[in-house]
Design a protein around this motif. Sequence first.
Motif, PDB file in Angstrom:
ATOM      1  N   GLN A  41       1.668  -6.545  -0.962  1.00 35.35           N
ATOM      2  CA  GLN A  41       2.410  -5.364  -1.294  1.00 35.35           C
ATOM      3  C   GLN A  41       3.719  -5.533  -1.955  1.00 35.35           C
ATOM      4  N   SER A  42       3.965  -6.588  -2.615  1.00 37.00           N
ATOM      5  CA  SER A  42       5.309  -6.781  -3.253  1.00 37.00           C
ATOM      6  C   SER A  42       5.438  -5.892  -4.569  1.00 37.00           C
ATOM      7  N   GLY A  43       6.871  -5.310  -4.500  1.00 37.14           N
ATOM      8  CA  GLY A  43       7.115  -4.438  -5.626  1.00 37.14           C
ATOM      9  C   GLY A  43       6.770  -2.858  -5.230  1.00 37.14           C
ATOM     10  N   MET A  44       6.589  -2.727  -3.927  1.00 36.55           N
ATOM     11  CA  MET A  44       5.889  -1.111  -3.681  1.00 36.55           C
ATOM     12  C   MET A  44       7.157  -0.395  -3.157  1.00 36.55           C
ATOM     13  N   GLY A  45       8.379  -0.714  -3.289  1.00 31.16           N
ATOM     14  CA  GLY A  45       9.469  -0.327  -2.697  1.00 31.16           C
ATOM     15  C   GLY A  45       9.275   0.638  -1.315  1.00 31.16           C
ATOM     16  N   HIS A  46       9.586   1.893  -1.715  1.00 25.06           N
ATOM     17  CA  HIS A  46       9.406   2.720  -0.663  1.00 25.06           C
ATOM     18  C   HIS A  46       8.152   3.735  -0.549  1.00 25.06           C
ATOM     19  N   ALA A  47       7.129   3.262  -1.710  1.00 22.28           N
ATOM     20  CA  ALA A  47       6.104   3.989  -1.475  1.00 22.28           C
ATOM     21  C   ALA A  47       5.146   4.292  -0.350  1.00 22.28           C
ATOM     22  N   ILE A  48       4.511   5.436  -0.349  1.00 17.12           N
ATOM     23  CA  ILE A  48       3.560   5.772   0.762  1.00 17.12           C
ATOM     24  C   ILE A  48       2.340   6.303   0.305  1.00 17.12           C
ATOM     25  N   THR A  49       1.304   6.204   1.131  1.00 16.52           N
ATOM     26  CA  THR A  49       0.061   6.751   0.889  1.00 16.52           C
ATOM     27  C   THR A  49      -0.215   7.947   1.284  1.00 16.52           C
ATOM     28  N   SER A  50      -0.595   9.058   0.475  1.00 14.84           N
ATOM     29  CA  SER A  50      -0.607  10.288   0.768  1.00 14.84           C
ATOM     30  C   SER A  50      -2.032  10.901   0.485  1.00 14.84           C
ATOM     31  N   ASN A  51      -2.768  10.305  -0.570  1.00 18.57           N
ATOM     32  CA  ASN A  51      -4.051  10.627  -1.034  1.00 18.57           C
ATOM     33  C   ASN A  51      -5.296   9.796  -0.874  1.00 18.57           C
ATOM     34  N   ASP A  52      -4.937   8.965  -0.175  1.00 19.48           N
ATOM     35  CA  ASP A  52      -5.993   8.242   0.674  1.00 19.48           C
ATOM     36  C   ASP A  52      -5.846   7.968   1.928  1.00 19.48           C
ATOM     37  N   PRO A  53      -7.128   7.738   2.635  1.00 24.35           N
ATOM     38  CA  PRO A  53      -6.993   7.295   4.106  1.00 24.35           C
ATOM     39  C   PRO A  53      -6.442   5.902   4.136  1.00 24.35           C
ATOM     40  N   LEU A  54      -5.801   5.720   5.387  1.00 26.00           N
ATOM     41  CA  LEU A  54      -5.258   4.462   5.720  1.00 26.00           C
ATOM     42  C   LEU A  54      -6.103   3.779   6.991  1.00 26.00           C
ATOM     43  N   TYR A  55      -6.121   2.647   6.782  1.00 26.00           N
ATOM     44  CA  TYR A  55      -7.181   1.727   7.989  1.00 26.00           C
ATOM     45  C   TYR A  55      -6.164   1.195   8.632  1.00 26.00           C
ATOM     46  N   LEU A  56      -6.361   0.503   9.931  1.00 27.02           N
ATOM     47  CA  LEU A  56      -5.759  -0.160  10.854  1.00 27.02           C
ATOM     48  C   LEU A  56      -6.590  -1.078  11.420  1.00 27.02           C
ATOM     49  N   ARG A  57      -6.413  -2.316  11.333  1.00 30.16           N
ATOM     50  CA  ARG A  57      -7.350  -3.396  11.935  1.00 30.16           C
ATOM     51  C   ARG A  57      -6.452  -4.360  13.247  1.00 30.16           C
ATOM     52  N   THR A  58      -7.052  -4.387  14.155  1.00 29.60           N
ATOM     53  CA  THR A  58      -6.436  -5.161  15.201  1.00 29.60           C
ATOM     54  C   THR A  58      -6.836  -6.736  14.969  1.00 29.60           C
ATOM     55  N   VAL A  59      -5.767  -7.375  14.412  1.00 29.30           N
ATOM     56  CA  VAL A  59      -5.771  -8.971  14.392  1.00 29.30           C
ATOM     57  C   VAL A  59      -5.697  -9.761  15.604  1.00 29.30           C
ATOM     58  N   LYS A  60      -4.711  -9.259  16.427  1.00 31.73           N
ATOM     59  CA  LYS A  60      -4.422 -10.059  17.719  1.00 31.73           C
ATOM     60  C   LYS A  60      -3.834  -9.058  18.802  1.00 31.73           C
ATOM     61  N   GLU A  61      -4.188  -9.197  19.913  1.00 33.91           N
ATOM     62  CA  GLU A  61      -3.525  -8.216  20.925  1.00 33.91           C
ATOM     63  C   GLU A  61      -3.504  -9.112  22.105  1.00 33.91           C
ATOM     64  N   SER A  62      -2.375  -9.191  22.836  1.00 37.95           N
ATOM     65  CA  SER A  62      -1.955  -9.972  23.977  1.00 37.95           C
ATOM     66  C   SER A  62      -0.561  -9.359  24.473  1.00 37.95           C
ATOM     67  N   ASP A  63      -0.355  -9.766  25.703  1.00 39.19           N
ATOM     68  CA  ASP A  63       0.696  -8.931  26.477  1.00 39.19           C
ATOM     69  C   ASP A  63       2.309  -9.118  25.740  1.00 39.19           C
ATOM     70  N   ASP A  64       2.342 -10.213  25.000  1.00 35.65           N
ATOM     71  CA  ASP A  64       3.586 -10.229  24.490  1.00 35.65           C
ATOM     72  C   ASP A  64       3.524 -10.426  22.705  1.00 35.65           C
ATOM     73  N   LEU A  65       2.455 -10.170  22.310  1.00 37.80           N
ATOM     74  CA  LEU A  65       2.286 -10.155  20.759  1.00 37.80           C
ATOM     75  C   LEU A  65       1.102  -9.478  20.411  1.00 37.80           C
ATOM     76  N   SER A  66       1.296  -8.452  19.569  1.00 40.81           N
ATOM     77  CA  SER A  66       0.120  -7.426  18.987  1.00 40.81           C
ATOM     78  C   SER A  66       0.281  -7.558  17.482  1.00 40.81           C
ATOM     79  N   ILE A  67      -0.776  -7.714  16.852  1.00 39.71           N
ATOM     80  CA  ILE A  67      -0.926  -7.780  15.257  1.00 39.71           C
ATOM     81  C   ILE A  67      -1.746  -6.951  14.678  1.00 39.71           C
TER      82      ILE A  67
END
Length: 256
Positions: A41-67
């Motif tokens: 997402q280089s060059g996106m500045g302060h852009a936000i997504t307002s007209n499309d849904p956002l998706y969130l995927r869990t990459v890793k989840e542990s006690d001290d690191l969640s990605i």
Amino acid sequence: MKRPLIFLTNDDGVNARGLNLLIEAVRPYGRLIVVAPETVQSGMGHAITSNDPLYLRTVKESDDLSIYACSGTPVDCVKLGYDLIFADEQPVLNLSGINHGSNSAVSILYSGTMGAAIEASFYGAPSIGLSLTDHSEGADFDASLAFARKLIPDVLAADIREPLCLNVNIPVGRPESIRGWRVCRQNGGYWKETFVCRKAPHGKDYYWLTGDFCNTEPEATDTDEWALANGYISIVPVQIDLTNYRQMPLVERILR
């Protein structure tokens, strides 16, 4: 006692080397939550997504690191982190990067790395954007990581009672070649763009953006561009207020 919570993001994507090296460098200082873009997402500045849904995927989840990987922009990542993922506990530090490429001077306005850092600073905790002035795939991040290991505990230990957002740029070179660091101001230059025109297979013109940075104050020794050109890490405290107070009397005179 729980270790402090630290938030990380970037604009090069969740799989970027700079981000993953920073994650490993920061792990000794606290528990980490990472929300980074699914794709570059280089060059996106302060852009936000307002007209499309956002998706969130869990990459890793542990006690001290969640990605988590987010389908949106770097600022979307920050908003999802603070407004959805963080529950009863807020981060004590926000980090964005380490970016592949400089974000000095006017590039801060285009930078997704700094857009995320600035957005995160709105929530109260100190925020730092880290960028290495090297776009190459095999960039050497050792100097950036060495400085991050110095800066992060210093910021965590400091008594900071006002919003703080830092734009940190690291020059190319091995750690021993870095001359030190400079707290400085943003250079006043600008980008002079060039659009390269090419023909698509069906005959339609298309354009690639390129260009060169024009330093309008090359003799100034108190800017980020001077620091980087002379082997120093540049540290620019970023002000969110864009008001040009010096020109307010001029506008008053014009409107009389």
